[in-house]
Design an enzyme around this catalytic site. Sequence first.
Site, PDB file in Angstrom:
ATOM      1  N   GLN A  88     -27.608  46.924  17.891  1.00 24.74           N
ATOM      2  CA  GLN A  88     -28.657  46.019  17.413  1.00 24.74           C
ATOM      3  C   GLN A  88     -29.987  46.757  17.352  1.00 24.74           C
ATOM      4  O   GLN A  88     -30.535  47.146  18.371  1.00 24.74           O
ATOM      5  CB  GLN A  88     -28.791  44.808  18.339  1.00 24.74           C
ATOM      6  CG  GLN A  88     -29.845  43.832  17.813  1.00 24.74           C
ATOM      7  CD  GLN A  88     -30.083  42.658  18.738  1.00 24.74           C
ATOM      8  OE1 GLN A  88     -29.252  42.341  19.572  1.00 24.74           O
ATOM      9  NE2 GLN A  88     -31.231  42.015  18.586  1.00 24.74           N
ATOM     10  N   CYS A  94     -29.511  39.208  17.372  1.00 25.63           N
ATOM     11  CA  CYS A  94     -28.309  39.245  18.219  1.00 25.63           C
ATOM     12  C   CYS A  94     -27.285  38.187  17.816  1.00 25.63           C
ATOM     13  O   CYS A  94     -26.085  38.387  17.979  1.00 25.63           O
ATOM     14  CB  CYS A  94     -28.664  39.120  19.696  1.00 25.63           C
ATOM     15  SG  CYS A  94     -29.534  37.598  20.101  1.00 25.63           S
ATOM     16  N   HIS A 168     -30.059  35.888  24.668  1.00 24.24           N
ATOM     17  CA  HIS A 168     -29.325  36.945  23.971  1.00 24.24           C
ATOM     18  C   HIS A 168     -27.875  36.530  23.744  1.00 24.24           C
ATOM     19  O   HIS A 168     -27.260  35.905  24.606  1.00 24.24           O
ATOM     20  CB  HIS A 168     -29.395  38.223  24.829  1.00 24.24           C
ATOM     21  CG  HIS A 168     -28.806  39.426  24.167  1.00 24.24           C
ATOM     22  ND1 HIS A 168     -29.229  39.880  22.938  1.00 24.24           N
ATOM     23  CD2 HIS A 168     -27.823  40.278  24.564  1.00 24.24           C
ATOM     24  CE1 HIS A 168     -28.524  40.955  22.610  1.00 24.24           C
ATOM     25  NE2 HIS A 168     -27.661  41.211  23.578  1.00 24.24           N
ATOM     26  N   ASP A 183     -21.947  43.946  22.904  1.00 21.79           N
ATOM     27  CA  ASP A 183     -23.365  43.631  23.013  1.00 21.79           C
ATOM     28  C   ASP A 183     -24.137  44.752  22.329  1.00 21.79           C
ATOM     29  O   ASP A 183     -24.138  45.888  22.801  1.00 21.79           O
ATOM     30  CB  ASP A 183     -23.729  43.535  24.502  1.00 21.79           C
ATOM     31  CG  ASP A 183     -25.214  43.275  24.734  1.00 21.79           C
ATOM     32  OD1 ASP A 183     -26.008  43.357  23.776  1.00 21.79           O
ATOM     33  OD2 ASP A 183     -25.585  42.991  25.891  1.00 21.79           O
TER      34      ASP A 183
END
Length: 231
Positions: A88, A94, A168, A183
């Site tokens: 990211q 996100c 997030h 992630d």
Amino acid sequence: MDSPRWLPLESNPEVMTKFVSCLGMKPTWQFGDVYGLDPELLSMVPRPVCAVLLLFPVTEKYEAFKQEEEEKLKDQPQVSPDVYFIKQTIGNACGTIGLIHAVANNQAHLEFEPDSPLKKFLEQTSKMTPEERATFLEKDESIRVTHESSAQEGQTEAPSLDEKVNLHFIAFVNVGGHLYELDGRKPFPIAHGKTSEDTFLEDAIEVCKVFMARDPQEVRFTIIALSKDSY
């Protein structure tokens, strides 16, 4: 140059389902809320489930844990080459990164329209590194435009671009019988042991419980499952 910023996406399953369908994913699988973690509430989630999204608050405790985890795992990230992972680099993206992780790692289950911009993005980036994919996403107008319109669709007013968002999104997927946490803020996928199609939701929820236990005072957790449409 400053990294680009997008409006945050609301943790709303309808917004997410509409977002991926605007990008050409057929609605044979849909996002839905997971209302609780006990077996009775989990049994209400339509099966099979191919991905789980967790929205959680980024607190000091979490950041400290994240740093420790990186140090511990940096020499031994045991990750299947079949896992699709994207970094990211876009602020507030996100939600979209989580959706890309959910969809990219389940292409065998999901169906797409012939001219799907999302499918095209996945095909064009399939051989890239996670960093190259991030740069490619920054330039992908169709995904950005769909993200922006979806971000303004939610029930709550979208915050401004500069507002600090401390929530997030991450995704959990089953790749090759292993549970992975994806992630885009982390350097690599995190493996959480073995899983199966039948136990995937329960296995992912066990990891979500660990996130919650780390910040017991926090209530801002949302869990969303991508399930085969049962209607």
